[in-house]
Design an enzyme around this catalytic site. Structure first.
Site, PDB file in Angstrom:
ATOM      1  N   TYR A  61       0.839  -1.207   0.000  1.00 38.46           N
ATOM      2  CA  TYR A  61       0.000   0.000   0.000  1.00 38.46           C
ATOM      3  C   TYR A  61       0.871   1.253   0.000  1.00 38.46           C
ATOM      4  O   TYR A  61       1.592   1.514   0.955  1.00 38.46           O
ATOM      5  CB  TYR A  61      -0.921   0.035   1.225  1.00 38.46           C
ATOM      6  CG  TYR A  61      -1.852  -1.159   1.353  1.00 38.46           C
ATOM      7  CD1 TYR A  61      -2.362  -1.802   0.233  1.00 38.46           C
ATOM      8  CD2 TYR A  61      -2.220  -1.631   2.605  1.00 38.46           C
ATOM      9  CE1 TYR A  61      -3.211  -2.891   0.355  1.00 38.46           C
ATOM     10  CE2 TYR A  61      -3.071  -2.724   2.736  1.00 38.46           C
ATOM     11  CZ  TYR A  61      -3.561  -3.351   1.616  1.00 38.46           C
ATOM     12  OH  TYR A  61      -4.397  -4.425   1.743  1.00 38.46           O
ATOM     13  N   HIS A 126      -0.155 -12.006   0.971  1.00 36.75           N
ATOM     14  CA  HIS A 126      -1.020 -11.004   0.349  1.00 36.75           C
ATOM     15  C   HIS A 126      -1.434 -11.387  -1.085  1.00 36.75           C
ATOM     16  O   HIS A 126      -0.591 -11.485  -1.973  1.00 36.75           O
ATOM     17  CB  HIS A 126      -0.265  -9.666   0.328  1.00 36.75           C
ATOM     18  CG  HIS A 126      -1.111  -8.480   0.033  1.00 36.75           C
ATOM     19  ND1 HIS A 126      -0.619  -7.197   0.028  1.00 36.75           N
ATOM     20  CD2 HIS A 126      -2.432  -8.359  -0.256  1.00 36.75           C
ATOM     21  CE1 HIS A 126      -1.589  -6.335  -0.244  1.00 36.75           C
ATOM     22  NE2 HIS A 126      -2.700  -7.034  -0.436  1.00 36.75           N
TER      23      HIS A 126
END
Length: 318
Positions: A61, A126
């Site tokens: 992110y 992830h």
């Protein structure tokens, strides 16, 4: 009238208790527009003050910026480390995917430095659908178990969009190896397919986090971003539902948030936040739900509008 405290729910067999509203820190990485350090720190502070104890991030992110900002926010709280729960992720980076044992082992050290922490509570692979699921089973998860033994992480998780990736991995690892799963966009008014998987996850002792209750912007008055992968049909149905709510003086985002929070088998609903206002809105949705219950009438109308597109998903490509 006393305002109820934000509910805490146990997650799997971890012994952790997560706030039902989780703080999604991806926006702190300026992923959806610039966020100043002072706004990031203020958002984390307000979230904690209002009873949010669960904060989720990833090195992906904002190309590591989210972790750095969250780290600053948590440090500024000045409270004992055991008062909040932090999850971050590994395997997905700005430069691409790498689920090798070597990379994920390096990854935790980098994340801990950025977060200014000695350990994270939950460390998640992830978006595993972009890697080899067999590598996740045979190489990545065993590497994470070593990190657990070393005290750098407390619990292991897996995340992704398609639901079949979870059963594939969980059927192939020893029971109790994976503690948590994070699913997104599969438990909201327009798509509740995660529900079918909940009994299976319970038998595996795996705790459940559901992210993106607003379906990445579909269930908002502003509508989704340009790049949203939903079909035009799904987008227009959600737009019609949002308009219906607005005309009734209701907010579709609050309705969607409350819908997701209502399922007690989901420990925490993760929602991205980057301002004090957003934090307050999300906590208010949970508080209102605890006090007054769901708005069944509006919800029924919205479900009727969305019925033709119910459980329509999209390919994993974001």
């Amino acid at each position: 009238m006393t305002v109820p405290k934000l509910e805490l729910r146990a997650i799997g067999n971890t012994g952790l208790k997560l706030s039902t509203v989780g703080f999604g820190a991806s926006p702190l990485g300026s992923v959806f527009g610039p966020v100043s350090e002072s706004d990031a720190v203020a958002s984390v502070s307000e979230a904690f003050r209002l009873g949010i104890n669960f904060f989720d991030t990833s090195p992906y992110y904002g190309a590591t910026l989210s972790e750095k900002m969250l780290g600053k926010g948590l440090k500024a709280l000045g409270v004992p480390r055991n008062e909040y729960i932090v999850s971050t992720k590994c395997g997905r980076y700005r430069e691409g995917f790498d689920f090798s044992a070597e990379r994920v082992t390096k990854s935790i050290n980098e994340s801990l430095e950025r977060l200014q922490l000695d350990y994270v509570d939950i460390f998640q692979c992830h978006d595993i659908e972009f890697g080899s699921l067999d590598q996740i089973v045979n190489e990545t998860i065993p590497a994470l178990q070593k990190l657990k033994e070393a005290g750098k992480i407390r619990f292991i998780g897996i995340t992704g969009l398609p639901l079949d990736i979870f059963t594939y991995v969980l059927d192939r690892v020893p029971p109790g190896t994976v503690d948590v799963m994070l699913s997104y966009c599969h438990y909201s008014i327009n798509d509740s397919t995660l529900e079918d998987l909940l009994p299976y996850l319970k038998t595996k002792g795996v705790g459940v986090i559901s992210a993106s209750p607003l379906a990445m912007g579909l269930l908002t008055e502003f509508g989704p971003p340009e790049w949203h992968p939903a079909s035009p049909e799904l987008k227009s149905a959600c737009q019609a539902a949002a308009l219906y709510c607005k005309e009734k003086g209701k907010n579709i985002s609050k309705l969607a948030m409350q819908y997701s929070l209502s399922n007690k088998d989901i420990s925490s609903v993760l929602v991205g936040m980057n301002s004090v206002e957003q934090v307050e809105e999300n906590v208010a949705a949970a508080t209102e739900l605890a006090l007054f219950g769901k708005d069944h009438e509006t919800l029924a109308e919205v479900e009727a509008i969305l019925k033709p597109v119910k459980n329509q998903t999209w390919p994993s490509g974001i």
